[in-house]
Scaffold this motif. Sequence first.
Motif, PDB file in Angstrom:
ATOM      1  N   ILE A  97      78.317  24.290  76.685  1.00  0.00           N
ATOM      2  CA  ILE A  97      77.885  22.901  76.497  1.00  0.00           C
ATOM      3  C   ILE A  97      77.982  22.552  75.013  1.00  0.00           C
ATOM      4  N   GLU A  98      78.316  21.305  74.750  1.00  0.00           N
ATOM      5  CA  GLU A  98      78.405  20.811  73.366  1.00  0.00           C
ATOM      6  C   GLU A  98      77.525  19.573  73.223  1.00  0.00           C
ATOM      7  N   VAL A  99      76.632  19.593  72.251  1.00  0.00           N
ATOM      8  CA  VAL A  99      75.775  18.438  71.997  1.00  0.00           C
ATOM      9  C   VAL A  99      76.568  17.414  71.184  1.00  0.00           C
ATOM     10  N   LEU A 100      76.793  16.233  71.790  1.00  0.00           N
ATOM     11  CA  LEU A 100      77.536  15.170  71.103  1.00  0.00           C
ATOM     12  C   LEU A 100      76.620  14.323  70.227  1.00  0.00           C
ATOM     13  N   VAL A 101      75.448  13.970  70.787  1.00  0.00           N
ATOM     14  CA  VAL A 101      74.481  13.160  70.038  1.00  0.00           C
ATOM     15  C   VAL A 101      73.100  13.762  70.258  1.00  0.00           C
ATOM     16  N   PRO A 102      72.370  14.121  69.201  1.00  0.00           N
ATOM     17  CA  PRO A 102      71.039  14.697  69.391  1.00  0.00           C
ATOM     18  C   PRO A 102      70.070  13.708  70.016  1.00  0.00           C
ATOM     19  N   GLY A 103      69.089  14.249  70.745  1.00  0.00           N
ATOM     20  CA  GLY A 103      68.128  13.405  71.441  1.00  0.00           C
ATOM     21  C   GLY A 103      67.334  12.509  70.513  1.00  0.00           C
TER      22      GLY A 103
END
Length: 599
Positions: free
Chosen positions: A101-107
Amino acid sequence: MYNLTEGALDKIMNGIDVKKPVLQILGYKKIPKSINTDDRYRLLLSDGHRLNSFSILITQLNNLITNNTLTEYSVCKILNYALTSVNNNGKERRIMLVLDIEVLVPGSKVGCKIGNPIKTDGKSEPECVTTSNTSTSTSCQTNDTIKKDILNHHTSYNMPTIPIAILSPYQNRWVIKARVTNKSEIKTWSNSRGQGKLFSMDLIDESSEIRCTAFNNVCDKFYDLIKTGNIYYISRCILKTANKQYSTLKNDYEMAMTDDTYLLLCHENSDTIPMQQFNFCPINWVKNKEQNDMIDVLGVVTTFSDVQHVVQRTTGRELVKRDVYIVDDSGAMICVTLWAKQAEDFDGYNNPILAIKGARVGEFNGGKNLSLINSSTLVKDPNISEAHNLRKWYTSAGHLENVKSLSKPSGGDFNMPLYTFQEATKARLGERLDLVDSYKVVATINLIRVENSIYKACPIDICKKKLIDQSTGIFRCEKCNKDYPNFVYRLLANMNIADLTGNRWIIAFNDDAEKILGMSAQELGKLKENDNDAYMQKLNEANFKRFMFTLRVKSEVFQDEMRMKHTCASIAPLNYKTHVTHLIDKISRLIHINKLESD
Protein backbone atom coordinates in the motif's frame (compact mmCIF):
# COMPACT_ATOMS: atom_id res chain seq x y z
CA MET A 1 -11.20 16.95 -4.09
CA TYR A 2 -9.46 13.58 -3.85
CA ASN A 3 -10.48 11.03 -6.51
CA LEU A 4 -11.18 7.52 -5.22
CA THR A 5 -11.68 4.48 -7.47
CA GLU A 6 -15.44 4.38 -7.08
CA GLY A 7 -16.96 0.91 -7.37
CA ALA A 8 -13.62 -0.79 -6.76
CA LEU A 9 -14.67 -2.63 -3.58
CA ASP A 10 -17.73 -4.26 -5.20
CA LYS A 11 -15.60 -5.42 -8.12
CA ILE A 12 -12.82 -6.75 -5.88
CA MET A 13 -15.23 -8.67 -3.67
CA ASN A 14 -16.80 -10.23 -6.76
CA GLY A 15 -13.48 -11.51 -8.02
CA ILE A 16 -12.87 -8.82 -10.63
CA ASP A 17 -9.26 -7.70 -10.76
CA VAL A 18 -8.83 -3.97 -10.11
CA LYS A 19 -5.38 -2.55 -10.80
CA LYS A 20 -4.06 -0.34 -7.99
CA PRO A 21 -7.34 1.07 -6.69
CA VAL A 22 -7.27 4.37 -4.76
CA LEU A 23 -9.20 4.00 -1.48
CA GLN A 24 -9.65 5.87 1.79
CA ILE A 25 -8.84 4.50 5.25
CA LEU A 26 -11.66 5.31 7.64
CA GLY A 27 -10.22 3.42 10.60
CA TYR A 28 -8.49 0.26 11.80
CA LYS A 29 -8.82 -2.22 14.65
CA LYS A 30 -6.33 -4.64 16.20
CA ILE A 31 -7.42 -8.26 15.83
CA PRO A 32 -7.15 -10.45 18.97
CA LYS A 33 -4.05 -12.57 18.48
CA SER A 34 -2.72 -15.95 19.50
CA ILE A 35 0.29 -16.32 21.80
CA ASN A 36 3.66 -15.48 20.21
CA THR A 37 2.19 -14.08 16.99
CA ASP A 38 2.48 -10.57 15.59
CA ASP A 39 -0.32 -8.03 15.78
CA ARG A 40 -2.76 -7.97 12.87
CA TYR A 41 -4.87 -4.99 11.89
CA ARG A 42 -8.32 -4.96 10.30
CA LEU A 43 -8.95 -1.95 8.04
CA LEU A 44 -12.14 -0.05 7.26
CA LEU A 45 -11.85 0.92 3.58
CA SER A 46 -13.96 3.20 1.42
CA ASP A 47 -14.09 3.80 -2.32
CA GLY A 48 -16.43 6.75 -1.85
CA HIS A 49 -19.42 4.54 -2.68
CA ARG A 50 -18.95 1.43 -0.56
CA LEU A 51 -17.47 0.61 2.86
CA ASN A 52 -15.67 -2.64 3.59
CA SER A 53 -14.41 -3.80 6.99
CA PHE A 54 -13.27 -7.23 5.80
CA SER A 55 -9.78 -6.07 4.90
CA ILE A 56 -6.58 -7.06 6.71
CA LEU A 57 -3.10 -5.55 6.56
CA ILE A 58 -0.24 -8.07 6.34
CA THR A 59 2.03 -8.03 9.38
CA GLN A 60 5.01 -6.83 7.35
CA LEU A 61 3.19 -3.50 6.94
CA ASN A 62 2.36 -3.07 10.64
CA ASN A 63 4.93 -0.29 10.88
CA LEU A 64 2.58 1.91 8.82
CA ILE A 65 0.15 1.72 11.74
CA THR A 66 2.65 1.94 14.58
CA ASN A 67 4.49 4.96 13.13
CA ASN A 68 1.20 6.74 12.31
CA THR A 69 1.76 6.73 8.54
CA LEU A 70 -1.55 4.99 7.90
CA THR A 71 -4.11 7.06 9.81
CA GLU A 72 -7.83 7.79 9.67
CA TYR A 73 -8.91 9.56 6.46
CA SER A 74 -5.65 8.69 4.63
CA VAL A 75 -6.02 8.35 0.85
CA CYS A 76 -4.03 5.33 -0.32
CA LYS A 77 -3.24 3.32 -3.41
CA ILE A 78 -3.50 -0.47 -2.96
CA LEU A 79 -0.48 -1.68 -4.93
CA ASN A 80 -1.13 -5.38 -4.37
CA TYR A 81 -3.81 -7.45 -2.67
CA ALA A 82 -5.18 -10.97 -2.45
CA LEU A 83 -8.56 -12.48 -1.63
CA THR A 84 -9.38 -15.41 0.57
CA SER A 85 -12.51 -16.51 2.42
CA VAL A 86 -13.29 -17.33 6.04
CA ASN A 87 -16.19 -18.81 7.92
CA ASN A 88 -17.91 -15.99 9.83
CA ASN A 89 -20.71 -17.32 12.06
CA GLY A 90 -21.58 -20.01 9.55
CA LYS A 91 -21.33 -17.69 6.54
CA GLU A 92 -18.51 -17.57 4.04
CA ARG A 93 -17.07 -14.07 3.75
CA ARG A 94 -14.41 -12.81 1.42
CA ILE A 95 -11.39 -11.14 3.01
CA MET A 96 -9.12 -8.74 1.15
CA LEU A 97 -5.53 -9.02 2.31
CA VAL A 98 -3.56 -5.83 1.65
CA LEU A 99 -0.08 -6.91 0.52
CA ASP A 100 1.34 -3.52 -0.45
CA ILE A 101 0.00 0.00 0.00
CA GLU A 102 1.14 3.55 -0.72
CA VAL A 103 -0.15 6.57 1.20
CA LEU A 104 -0.97 9.29 -1.35
CA VAL A 105 -2.38 11.89 1.05
CA PRO A 106 -2.02 11.71 4.85
CA GLY A 107 -5.20 11.67 6.91
CA SER A 108 -4.28 14.89 8.69
CA LYS A 109 -4.41 16.72 5.35
CA VAL A 110 -7.66 15.14 4.14
CA GLY A 111 -9.41 15.60 7.48
CA CYS A 112 -12.80 14.07 6.61
CA LYS A 113 -14.67 11.19 5.00
CA ILE A 114 -14.93 11.42 1.22
CA GLY A 115 -18.43 10.87 -0.19
CA ASN A 116 -21.22 8.95 1.55
CA PRO A 117 -20.18 5.30 1.36
CA ILE A 118 -22.51 2.53 2.52
CA LYS A 119 -21.51 -0.87 3.91
CA THR A 120 -21.13 -3.82 1.57
CA ASP A 121 -22.31 -7.23 2.80
CA GLY A 122 -19.09 -9.03 1.80
CA LYS A 123 -20.96 -12.15 0.65
CA SER A 124 -19.44 -14.34 -2.03
CA GLU A 125 -18.96 -17.88 -3.19
CA PRO A 126 -16.87 -19.86 -0.67
CA GLU A 127 -13.19 -20.72 -0.94
CA CYS A 128 -12.39 -18.52 -3.92
CA VAL A 129 -8.98 -16.88 -4.18
CA THR A 130 -7.56 -14.35 -6.62
CA THR A 131 -4.62 -11.98 -6.66
CA SER A 132 -4.30 -8.55 -8.14
CA ASN A 133 -1.43 -9.57 -10.40
CA THR A 134 -2.90 -12.69 -11.97
CA SER A 135 -5.99 -13.41 -14.03
CA THR A 136 -6.56 -16.92 -12.63
CA SER A 137 -8.63 -17.86 -9.60
CA THR A 138 -8.88 -20.89 -7.36
CA SER A 139 -12.32 -22.45 -7.08
CA CYS A 140 -13.40 -24.82 -4.31
CA GLN A 141 -10.86 -27.62 -4.26
CA THR A 142 -10.57 -30.87 -2.37
CA ASN A 143 -7.23 -32.44 -1.56
CA ASP A 144 -7.66 -34.77 -4.54
CA THR A 145 -8.30 -31.90 -6.94
CA ILE A 146 -5.16 -30.12 -5.72
CA LYS A 147 -3.16 -33.19 -6.65
CA LYS A 148 -4.93 -33.30 -10.01
CA ASP A 149 -4.23 -29.61 -10.63
CA ILE A 150 -0.54 -30.09 -9.92
CA LEU A 151 -0.30 -32.96 -12.38
CA ASN A 152 -2.43 -31.27 -15.07
CA HIS A 153 -0.46 -28.01 -14.90
CA HIS A 154 2.94 -29.67 -15.24
CA THR A 155 3.35 -28.14 -18.69
CA SER A 156 0.93 -25.20 -18.66
CA TYR A 157 2.53 -23.34 -15.72
CA ASN A 158 -0.68 -21.42 -15.11
CA MET A 159 -1.49 -23.00 -11.78
CA PRO A 160 -3.75 -20.94 -9.46
CA THR A 161 -1.99 -20.15 -6.20
CA ILE A 162 -2.45 -18.08 -3.04
CA PRO A 163 0.11 -15.76 -1.41
CA ILE A 164 2.23 -16.99 1.50
CA ALA A 165 1.00 -14.02 3.54
CA ILE A 166 -2.55 -15.40 3.82
CA LEU A 167 -1.61 -18.95 4.85
CA SER A 168 -2.98 -20.03 8.22
CA PRO A 169 -3.56 -23.31 10.11
CA TYR A 170 -7.28 -22.92 9.46
CA GLN A 171 -6.82 -23.57 5.74
CA ASN A 172 -6.07 -27.01 4.37
CA ARG A 173 -6.68 -26.56 0.64
CA TRP A 174 -4.06 -24.35 -0.95
CA VAL A 175 -1.15 -24.19 -3.38
CA ILE A 176 1.70 -21.67 -3.07
CA LYS A 177 4.25 -20.72 -5.70
CA ALA A 178 7.51 -19.79 -3.98
CA ARG A 179 11.24 -19.53 -4.47
CA VAL A 180 13.72 -21.37 -2.22
CA THR A 181 16.11 -18.74 -0.86
CA ASN A 182 18.02 -20.93 1.59
CA LYS A 183 18.32 -24.68 2.19
CA SER A 184 20.13 -26.11 5.21
CA GLU A 185 22.29 -29.20 5.38
CA ILE A 186 20.68 -32.35 6.75
CA LYS A 187 21.03 -32.32 10.53
CA THR A 188 20.76 -35.27 12.87
CA TRP A 189 19.81 -35.46 16.52
CA SER A 190 19.73 -38.06 19.27
CA ASN A 191 18.12 -37.73 22.70
CA SER A 192 16.13 -39.71 25.28
CA ARG A 193 13.11 -39.73 22.98
CA GLY A 194 14.99 -41.21 20.04
CA GLN A 195 16.94 -40.00 17.05
CA GLY A 196 16.18 -38.48 13.69
CA LYS A 197 17.14 -35.98 11.03
CA LEU A 198 15.76 -32.88 9.36
CA PHE A 199 16.43 -30.10 6.92
CA SER A 200 14.76 -26.74 6.53
CA MET A 201 14.35 -24.24 3.73
CA ASP A 202 13.18 -20.64 3.45
CA LEU A 203 10.48 -19.84 0.90
CA ILE A 204 9.53 -16.46 -0.55
CA ASP A 205 6.90 -15.04 -2.89
CA GLU A 206 5.71 -11.50 -3.66
CA SER A 207 3.83 -11.27 -0.37
CA SER A 208 5.96 -12.80 2.39
CA GLU A 209 8.42 -15.49 3.52
CA ILE A 210 7.99 -18.72 5.47
CA ARG A 211 10.21 -21.47 6.90
CA CYS A 212 9.51 -25.06 5.79
CA THR A 213 10.97 -28.15 7.53
CA ALA A 214 11.06 -31.84 6.64
CA PHE A 215 11.78 -34.64 9.14
CA ASN A 216 13.12 -38.21 8.88
CA ASN A 217 11.75 -40.14 5.87
CA VAL A 218 10.19 -36.96 4.45
CA CYS A 219 13.64 -35.38 4.67
CA ASP A 220 15.05 -38.19 2.50
CA LYS A 221 12.15 -37.92 0.08
CA PHE A 222 12.50 -34.22 -0.75
CA TYR A 223 16.05 -33.11 0.05
CA ASP A 224 17.69 -33.94 -3.29
CA LEU A 225 14.72 -32.58 -5.26
CA ILE A 226 15.09 -29.05 -3.93
CA LYS A 227 17.65 -26.54 -5.16
CA THR A 228 18.23 -23.06 -3.78
CA GLY A 229 17.04 -20.37 -6.19
CA ASN A 230 14.42 -22.54 -7.93
CA ILE A 231 10.68 -21.86 -7.78
CA TYR A 232 8.26 -24.62 -6.78
CA TYR A 233 4.54 -25.23 -6.46
CA ILE A 234 3.97 -26.61 -2.96
CA SER A 235 0.80 -27.94 -1.36
CA ARG A 236 -0.48 -30.00 1.57
CA CYS A 237 1.99 -29.08 4.30
CA ILE A 238 1.13 -28.70 7.97
CA LEU A 239 1.04 -25.10 9.22
CA LYS A 240 1.77 -24.24 12.84
CA THR A 241 2.91 -21.30 14.94
CA ALA A 242 6.52 -20.44 14.13
CA ASN A 243 9.25 -21.19 16.66
CA LYS A 244 11.20 -17.92 16.61
CA GLN A 245 14.17 -19.65 18.26
CA TYR A 246 14.98 -21.39 14.99
CA SER A 247 13.68 -18.93 12.38
CA THR A 248 14.31 -15.23 11.83
CA LEU A 249 11.65 -14.84 9.13
CA LYS A 250 8.85 -12.38 9.80
CA ASN A 251 5.97 -14.83 9.64
CA ASP A 252 3.67 -16.00 12.44
CA TYR A 253 3.62 -19.50 10.97
CA GLU A 254 5.92 -22.16 9.59
CA MET A 255 5.37 -25.21 7.40
CA ALA A 256 6.18 -28.88 7.91
CA MET A 257 6.31 -31.25 4.95
CA THR A 258 4.58 -34.62 5.21
CA ASP A 259 4.29 -37.79 3.13
CA ASP A 260 1.22 -36.17 1.51
CA THR A 261 3.08 -33.00 0.50
CA TYR A 262 3.18 -32.21 -3.22
CA LEU A 263 6.11 -30.37 -4.74
CA LEU A 264 6.50 -29.42 -8.41
CA LEU A 265 9.29 -27.45 -10.06
CA CYS A 266 8.08 -24.30 -11.82
CA HIS A 267 9.91 -23.79 -15.13
CA GLU A 268 8.52 -20.38 -16.04
CA ASN A 269 10.52 -17.19 -15.55
CA SER A 270 8.97 -15.46 -12.51
CA ASP A 271 10.75 -12.14 -12.14
CA THR A 272 8.06 -10.94 -9.74
CA ILE A 273 9.26 -13.40 -7.09
CA PRO A 274 12.35 -11.90 -5.42
CA MET A 275 15.53 -13.86 -4.87
CA GLN A 276 15.67 -12.69 -1.26
CA GLN A 277 13.88 -10.24 1.01
CA PHE A 278 15.96 -8.00 3.26
CA ASN A 279 15.21 -5.34 5.84
CA PHE A 280 18.65 -3.79 6.19
CA CYS A 281 19.75 -2.12 9.40
CA PRO A 282 22.47 0.58 9.03
CA ILE A 283 25.63 -0.59 10.78
CA ASN A 284 25.68 2.54 12.93
CA TRP A 285 22.30 1.52 14.41
CA VAL A 286 23.70 -1.77 15.72
CA LYS A 287 25.19 0.06 18.72
CA ASN A 288 21.62 0.58 20.00
CA LYS A 289 20.53 -3.03 19.45
CA GLU A 290 20.18 -5.51 22.31
CA GLN A 291 22.28 -8.64 22.59
CA ASN A 292 20.74 -11.57 20.63
CA ASP A 293 18.62 -9.25 18.43
CA MET A 294 18.36 -10.54 14.87
CA ILE A 295 18.98 -8.08 12.01
CA ASP A 296 19.70 -7.88 8.28
CA VAL A 297 22.81 -5.94 7.31
CA LEU A 298 24.59 -4.85 4.12
CA GLY A 299 28.27 -3.93 4.05
CA VAL A 300 31.53 -3.81 2.09
CA VAL A 301 34.31 -6.14 3.23
CA THR A 302 37.37 -4.14 4.25
CA THR A 303 39.48 -6.77 6.03
CA PHE A 304 39.11 -10.37 7.15
CA SER A 305 41.06 -12.77 9.32
CA ASP A 306 42.46 -16.16 8.53
CA VAL A 307 40.46 -19.23 9.53
CA GLN A 308 40.74 -19.80 13.28
CA HIS A 309 40.17 -22.97 15.29
CA VAL A 310 38.59 -22.40 18.69
CA VAL A 311 37.26 -24.74 21.37
CA GLN A 312 33.69 -24.27 22.55
CA ARG A 313 33.74 -23.88 26.34
CA THR A 314 30.43 -25.62 27.03
CA THR A 315 30.97 -28.74 24.90
CA GLY A 316 34.72 -28.89 24.28
CA ARG A 317 34.05 -29.15 20.51
CA GLU A 318 36.52 -27.58 18.11
CA LEU A 319 34.89 -24.89 15.97
CA VAL A 320 36.11 -23.16 12.82
CA LYS A 321 35.55 -19.41 12.54
CA ARG A 322 36.60 -16.38 10.54
CA ASP A 323 36.13 -12.70 11.41
CA VAL A 324 35.10 -10.35 8.60
CA TYR A 325 34.95 -6.57 8.95
CA ILE A 326 32.32 -4.68 6.92
CA VAL A 327 31.47 -0.99 6.55
CA ASP A 328 28.55 0.95 5.10
CA ASP A 329 27.68 4.57 4.38
CA SER A 330 26.48 5.16 7.95
CA GLY A 331 30.15 5.68 8.80
CA ALA A 332 30.53 2.59 10.96
CA MET A 333 32.36 -0.74 10.80
CA ILE A 334 31.50 -4.00 12.54
CA CYS A 335 32.95 -7.50 12.85
CA VAL A 336 30.88 -10.37 11.44
CA THR A 337 31.85 -13.91 12.49
CA LEU A 338 31.41 -16.76 10.02
CA TRP A 339 31.45 -20.41 11.15
CA ALA A 340 32.26 -23.87 9.84
CA LYS A 341 32.22 -24.38 6.05
CA GLN A 342 31.07 -20.82 5.43
CA ALA A 343 34.21 -19.59 7.20
CA GLU A 344 36.48 -22.01 5.32
CA ASP A 345 35.06 -21.17 1.88
CA PHE A 346 34.88 -17.40 2.33
CA ASP A 347 36.83 -15.24 -0.13
CA GLY A 348 36.96 -11.58 0.85
CA TYR A 349 39.42 -10.29 -1.73
CA ASN A 350 38.47 -7.31 -3.93
CA ASN A 351 36.13 -5.91 -1.26
CA PRO A 352 32.92 -7.82 -2.00
CA ILE A 353 29.56 -6.58 -0.72
CA LEU A 354 27.82 -8.91 1.73
CA ALA A 355 24.06 -8.99 2.27
CA ILE A 356 23.35 -10.90 5.47
CA LYS A 357 19.89 -11.98 6.56
CA GLY A 358 19.32 -12.93 10.19
CA ALA A 359 22.64 -12.01 11.82
CA ARG A 360 22.70 -12.22 15.61
CA VAL A 361 23.89 -9.18 17.60
CA GLY A 362 26.55 -9.95 20.19
CA GLU A 363 28.56 -8.01 22.73
CA PHE A 364 32.25 -8.38 23.56
CA ASN A 365 34.61 -6.27 25.61
CA GLY A 366 32.29 -3.27 25.49
CA GLY A 367 31.75 -3.45 21.73
CA LYS A 368 29.17 -4.91 19.35
CA ASN A 369 29.60 -7.69 16.82
CA LEU A 370 27.49 -9.85 14.54
CA SER A 371 27.48 -13.62 14.15
CA LEU A 372 25.88 -15.89 11.58
CA ILE A 373 23.77 -18.77 12.90
CA ASN A 374 22.26 -21.85 11.22
CA SER A 375 19.25 -19.94 9.90
CA SER A 376 21.29 -16.97 8.64
CA THR A 377 21.75 -16.32 4.92
CA LEU A 378 24.79 -14.69 3.32
CA VAL A 379 24.67 -13.39 -0.26
CA LYS A 380 27.87 -12.12 -1.87
CA ASP A 381 27.59 -9.14 -4.27
CA PRO A 382 23.77 -9.31 -4.53
CA ASN A 383 22.13 -7.79 -7.60
CA ILE A 384 19.97 -5.32 -5.69
CA SER A 385 19.78 -1.52 -5.79
CA GLU A 386 21.01 -1.09 -2.22
CA ALA A 387 24.19 -3.02 -3.04
CA HIS A 388 24.79 -1.04 -6.24
CA ASN A 389 24.40 2.25 -4.34
CA LEU A 390 26.77 1.06 -1.62
CA ARG A 391 29.38 0.09 -4.22
CA LYS A 392 29.19 3.57 -5.77
CA TRP A 393 29.67 5.14 -2.34
CA TYR A 394 32.63 2.93 -1.47
CA THR A 395 34.35 3.37 -4.83
CA SER A 396 33.93 7.15 -4.97
CA ALA A 397 34.61 8.16 -1.37
CA GLY A 398 33.82 5.49 1.17
CA HIS A 399 37.19 3.75 1.03
CA LEU A 400 38.85 7.03 2.04
CA GLU A 401 36.57 7.84 4.97
CA ASN A 402 37.53 7.32 8.59
CA VAL A 403 34.88 4.99 9.97
CA LYS A 404 34.12 4.15 13.58
CA SER A 405 34.47 0.50 14.57
CA LEU A 406 31.67 -0.81 16.80
CA SER A 407 33.64 -4.00 17.52
CA LYS A 408 36.51 -4.59 19.91
CA PRO A 409 38.73 -7.22 18.24
CA SER A 410 39.90 -10.14 20.37
CA GLY A 411 42.72 -11.34 18.18
CA GLY A 412 44.42 -8.26 16.77
CA ASP A 413 43.42 -4.98 15.20
CA PHE A 414 42.13 -5.55 11.65
CA ASN A 415 42.04 -1.80 11.09
CA MET A 416 45.78 -1.40 11.59
CA PRO A 417 47.81 1.10 9.55
CA LEU A 418 49.50 0.38 6.23
CA TYR A 419 53.12 1.55 6.51
CA THR A 420 56.34 1.39 4.57
CA PHE A 421 59.34 0.05 6.53
CA GLN A 422 60.65 3.58 6.79
CA GLU A 423 57.36 4.81 8.25
CA ALA A 424 57.29 1.93 10.73
CA THR A 425 60.78 2.92 11.91
CA LYS A 426 59.77 6.57 12.30
CA ALA A 427 56.72 5.47 14.29
CA ARG A 428 59.15 3.58 16.60
CA LEU A 429 57.03 0.44 16.41
CA GLY A 430 58.17 -2.39 18.66
CA GLU A 431 60.65 -0.36 20.68
CA ARG A 432 58.94 -0.93 24.02
CA LEU A 433 59.62 -4.23 25.78
CA ASP A 434 56.10 -4.39 27.22
CA LEU A 435 54.23 -3.88 23.93
CA VAL A 436 53.73 -5.78 20.68
CA ASP A 437 52.99 -3.46 17.73
CA SER A 438 51.30 -4.50 14.50
CA TYR A 439 51.19 -2.98 11.06
CA LYS A 440 50.69 -3.89 7.42
CA VAL A 441 53.25 -3.55 4.66
CA VAL A 442 53.33 -4.30 0.94
CA ALA A 443 56.64 -6.06 0.34
CA THR A 444 58.50 -8.39 -1.99
CA ILE A 445 60.25 -11.59 -0.93
CA ASN A 446 63.99 -11.36 -1.47
CA LEU A 447 65.12 -14.68 -0.03
CA ILE A 448 63.92 -17.66 1.97
CA ARG A 449 66.56 -19.38 4.07
CA VAL A 450 66.75 -23.05 3.23
CA GLU A 451 68.15 -24.11 6.60
CA ASN A 452 65.51 -25.34 9.05
CA SER A 453 62.68 -24.19 6.79
CA ILE A 454 60.87 -27.49 7.30
CA TYR A 455 60.90 -29.83 10.29
CA LYS A 456 59.32 -32.98 11.66
CA ALA A 457 56.72 -32.00 14.23
CA CYS A 458 54.66 -33.70 16.92
CA PRO A 459 51.57 -35.34 15.36
CA ILE A 460 49.35 -33.97 18.14
CA ASP A 461 47.59 -30.83 16.82
CA ILE A 462 47.77 -28.87 20.05
CA CYS A 463 51.52 -29.48 20.38
CA LYS A 464 53.29 -28.99 17.01
CA LYS A 465 56.74 -28.97 18.62
CA LYS A 466 59.86 -30.23 16.82
CA LEU A 467 60.55 -33.93 17.39
CA ILE A 468 63.85 -35.56 18.23
CA ASP A 469 64.73 -38.24 15.66
CA GLN A 470 66.08 -41.17 17.67
CA SER A 471 67.30 -42.95 14.49
CA THR A 472 65.22 -46.00 15.39
CA GLY A 473 62.04 -45.10 13.55
CA ILE A 474 60.73 -43.59 16.79
CA PHE A 475 60.43 -39.84 17.42
CA ARG A 476 60.54 -38.16 20.82
CA CYS A 477 58.47 -35.10 21.82
CA GLU A 478 59.99 -33.43 24.86
CA LYS A 479 56.91 -31.28 25.44
CA CYS A 480 54.46 -34.18 25.48
CA ASN A 481 57.09 -36.45 27.09
CA LYS A 482 56.07 -39.20 24.66
CA ASP A 483 57.49 -41.28 21.82
CA TYR A 484 55.71 -41.46 18.48
CA PRO A 485 56.19 -43.76 15.46
CA ASN A 486 55.01 -40.99 13.11
CA PHE A 487 55.27 -37.24 12.58
CA VAL A 488 53.89 -34.39 10.51
CA TYR A 489 55.89 -31.88 8.51
CA ARG A 490 55.62 -28.20 9.44
CA LEU A 491 57.09 -25.11 7.80
CA LEU A 492 59.03 -22.32 9.48
CA ALA A 493 60.06 -19.83 6.80
CA ASN A 494 62.74 -17.35 7.81
CA MET A 495 62.70 -14.82 4.99
CA ASN A 496 63.89 -11.38 3.98
CA ILE A 497 61.24 -9.05 2.55
CA ALA A 498 61.70 -5.54 1.15
CA ASP A 499 59.92 -2.46 -0.10
CA LEU A 500 61.36 0.70 -1.62
CA THR A 501 62.34 2.07 1.79
CA GLY A 502 64.04 -0.89 3.45
CA ASN A 503 63.92 -4.59 4.31
CA ARG A 504 63.26 -6.86 7.28
CA TRP A 505 63.91 -10.45 8.27
CA ILE A 506 60.64 -12.04 9.31
CA ILE A 507 59.39 -15.46 10.39
CA ALA A 508 56.32 -16.98 8.71
CA PHE A 509 54.79 -20.02 10.36
CA ASN A 510 53.21 -23.03 8.73
CA ASP A 511 49.86 -21.74 7.35
CA ASP A 512 51.30 -18.49 5.97
CA ALA A 513 54.39 -20.24 4.59
CA GLU A 514 52.11 -22.67 2.72
CA LYS A 515 50.31 -19.71 1.10
CA ILE A 516 53.64 -18.25 -0.03
CA LEU A 517 54.95 -21.53 -1.46
CA GLY A 518 51.65 -22.70 -2.89
CA MET A 519 52.09 -26.18 -1.47
CA SER A 520 51.29 -27.91 1.80
CA ALA A 521 53.99 -28.74 4.33
CA GLN A 522 53.34 -32.47 3.82
CA GLU A 523 53.82 -32.16 0.06
CA LEU A 524 57.03 -30.18 0.51
CA GLY A 525 58.35 -32.69 3.00
CA LYS A 526 57.76 -35.55 0.60
CA LEU A 527 59.38 -33.50 -2.16
CA LYS A 528 62.49 -32.96 -0.02
CA GLU A 529 62.68 -36.67 0.76
CA ASN A 530 62.39 -37.76 -2.88
CA ASP A 531 63.83 -34.88 -4.94
CA ASN A 532 65.89 -32.28 -3.10
CA ASP A 533 66.58 -30.29 -6.27
CA ALA A 534 62.84 -29.93 -6.93
CA TYR A 535 62.40 -28.91 -3.28
CA MET A 536 65.05 -26.18 -3.63
CA GLN A 537 63.44 -25.02 -6.85
CA LYS A 538 60.11 -24.68 -5.09
CA LEU A 539 61.63 -22.45 -2.41
CA ASN A 540 63.36 -20.31 -5.05
CA GLU A 541 60.07 -19.82 -6.93
CA ALA A 542 58.79 -17.72 -4.01
CA ASN A 543 61.50 -15.10 -4.55
CA PHE A 544 60.31 -11.76 -5.95
CA LYS A 545 56.66 -12.47 -5.19
CA ARG A 546 54.75 -9.55 -3.68
CA PHE A 547 52.21 -9.81 -0.85
CA MET A 548 50.40 -7.75 1.75
CA PHE A 549 52.03 -8.77 5.05
CA THR A 550 50.58 -8.18 8.50
CA LEU A 551 53.55 -8.05 10.87
CA ARG A 552 53.90 -8.15 14.63
CA VAL A 553 57.05 -6.48 15.94
CA LYS A 554 58.46 -6.49 19.46
CA SER A 555 61.77 -5.88 21.19
CA GLU A 556 63.55 -8.73 22.91
CA VAL A 557 66.90 -9.21 24.61
CA PHE A 558 69.19 -11.84 23.08
CA GLN A 559 72.70 -12.39 24.46
CA ASP A 560 72.60 -9.05 26.26
CA GLU A 561 71.60 -7.23 23.09
CA MET A 562 68.30 -5.59 22.20
CA ARG A 563 66.87 -6.63 18.86
CA MET A 564 63.61 -6.36 16.92
CA LYS A 565 61.74 -9.54 16.11
CA HIS A 566 59.26 -9.47 13.23
CA THR A 567 56.64 -12.23 12.95
CA CYS A 568 54.18 -12.68 10.11
CA ALA A 569 50.65 -12.58 11.57
CA SER A 570 48.92 -13.07 8.21
CA ILE A 571 49.56 -12.80 4.50
CA ALA A 572 47.28 -11.98 1.60
CA PRO A 573 47.60 -11.42 -2.16
CA LEU A 574 47.95 -7.75 -3.00
CA ASN A 575 44.65 -6.09 -3.95
CA TYR A 576 46.06 -3.71 -6.56
CA LYS A 577 42.85 -1.71 -6.92
CA THR A 578 42.69 -0.92 -3.22
CA HIS A 579 46.44 -0.34 -2.98
CA VAL A 580 46.50 2.10 -5.91
CA THR A 581 43.64 4.02 -4.30
CA HIS A 582 45.66 4.15 -1.07
CA LEU A 583 48.72 5.47 -2.93
CA ILE A 584 46.70 8.11 -4.79
CA ASP A 585 45.23 9.31 -1.52
CA LYS A 586 48.71 9.39 0.02
CA ILE A 587 50.10 11.41 -2.89
CA SER A 588 47.16 13.82 -2.66
CA ARG A 589 47.88 14.45 1.00
CA LEU A 590 51.61 14.98 0.28
CA ILE A 591 50.82 17.47 -2.48
CA HIS A 592 48.54 19.36 -0.13
CA ILE A 593 51.30 19.52 2.48
CA ASN A 594 53.80 20.77 -0.11
CA LYS A 595 51.40 23.49 -1.23
CA LEU A 596 50.99 24.64 2.36
CA GLU A 597 54.77 24.71 2.83
CA SER A 598 55.30 26.70 -0.36
CA ASP A 599 52.60 29.16 0.66
